[in-house]
Design a protein around this motif. Structure first.
Motif, PDB file in Angstrom:
ATOM      1  N   LEU A 129      37.953  37.853  45.690  1.00  0.00           N
ATOM      2  CA  LEU A 129      37.820  37.263  47.070  1.00  0.00           C
ATOM      3  C   LEU A 129      37.135  37.722  48.257  1.00  0.00           C
ATOM      4  CD1 LEU A 129      38.102  34.081  47.279  1.00  0.00           C
ATOM      5  CD2 LEU A 129      40.428  34.745  48.147  1.00  0.00           C
ATOM      6  N   GLU A 130      37.037  39.133  47.644  1.00  0.00           N
ATOM      7  CA  GLU A 130      36.083  39.568  49.213  1.00  0.00           C
ATOM      8  C   GLU A 130      34.784  40.068  49.376  1.00  0.00           C
ATOM      9  OE1 GLU A 130      38.625  41.586  46.649  1.00  0.00           O
ATOM     10  OE2 GLU A 130      40.355  40.727  47.689  1.00  0.00           O
ATOM     11  N   ASN A 131      34.529  39.308  47.636  1.00  0.00           N
ATOM     12  CA  ASN A 131      32.794  39.681  47.465  1.00  0.00           C
ATOM     13  C   ASN A 131      32.614  38.910  47.902  1.00  0.00           C
ATOM     14  OD1 ASN A 131      33.576  42.845  46.668  1.00  0.00           O
ATOM     15  ND2 ASN A 131      33.529  42.241  45.035  1.00  0.00           N
ATOM     16  N   THR A 132      32.872  37.965  48.469  1.00  0.00           N
ATOM     17  CA  THR A 132      32.157  36.577  48.623  1.00  0.00           C
ATOM     18  C   THR A 132      31.871  36.026  49.972  1.00  0.00           C
ATOM     19  OG1 THR A 132      34.301  35.186  48.154  1.00  0.00           O
ATOM     20  CG2 THR A 132      33.274  35.311  46.474  1.00  0.00           C
ATOM     21  N   GLN A 190      35.029  32.357  50.690  1.00  0.00           N
ATOM     22  CA  GLN A 190      36.803  31.884  50.405  1.00  0.00           C
ATOM     23  C   GLN A 190      36.656  31.243  50.879  1.00  0.00           C
ATOM     24  OE1 GLN A 190      37.424  35.364  52.442  1.00  0.00           O
ATOM     25  NE2 GLN A 190      35.648  35.890  51.989  1.00  0.00           N
ATOM     26  N   LEU A 191      36.305  30.601  51.942  1.00  0.00           N
ATOM     27  CA  LEU A 191      37.225  28.691  52.304  1.00  0.00           C
ATOM     28  C   LEU A 191      37.187  27.960  51.537  1.00  0.00           C
ATOM     29  CD1 LEU A 191      38.119  27.626  54.427  1.00  0.00           C
ATOM     30  CD2 LEU A 191      36.217  26.675  55.624  1.00  0.00           C
ATOM     31  N   GLU A 251      41.089  25.871  49.939  1.00  0.00           N
ATOM     32  CA  GLU A 251      41.118  24.860  50.075  1.00  0.00           C
ATOM     33  C   GLU A 251      40.989  24.081  48.787  1.00  0.00           C
ATOM     34  OE1 GLU A 251      37.191  23.314  52.068  1.00  0.00           O
ATOM     35  OE2 GLU A 251      38.213  23.437  54.294  1.00  0.00           O
ATOM     36  N   GLN A 252      40.789  24.791  47.911  1.00  0.00           N
ATOM     37  CA  GLN A 252      40.247  23.757  46.429  1.00  0.00           C
ATOM     38  C   GLN A 252      41.741  24.497  45.882  1.00  0.00           C
ATOM     39  OE1 GLN A 252      39.256  22.146  44.636  1.00  0.00           O
ATOM     40  NE2 GLN A 252      40.534  22.932  43.404  1.00  0.00           N
TER      41      GLN A 252
END
Length: 79
Positions: free
Chosen positions: A7-10, A15-16, A20-21
């Motif tokens: 997640l940190e590399n996106t 990330q949002l 949300e998913q």
């Protein structure tokens, strides 16, 4: 099975979308759990009704006698 990027590399947008998913997934899981809980409560109520009815039949009393007893505030309890 595809690997998910950390997640940190996106990007923030990715990330949002991921968050949300996850929210949609958890809400769906919660809805399913609530439905299961409702079904279990219904089964418990049915079991209790069956137990009460069996006790009524075993007592030899009529439904009317039991209803009168319950409505009288259990005054006949002393008997």
């Amino acid at each position: 099975m595809a690997r998910r990027k950390k997640l940190e590399n996106t990007s923030l947008e990715e990330q949002l979308e991921y968050v949300e998913q996850e929210i949609r997934t958890k809400e769906s899981d919660l809805k399913e759990l609530r439905h299961k809980a409702k079904e279990i409560r219904t089964k418990i109520e049915e079991k209790q009704k069956d137990e009460i009815f069996s006790a009524l039949l075993a007592s030899g009393k009529t439904v009317e006698e039991v209803m009168m007893y319950l409505k009288s505030g259990n005054e006949e309890k002393a008997e």
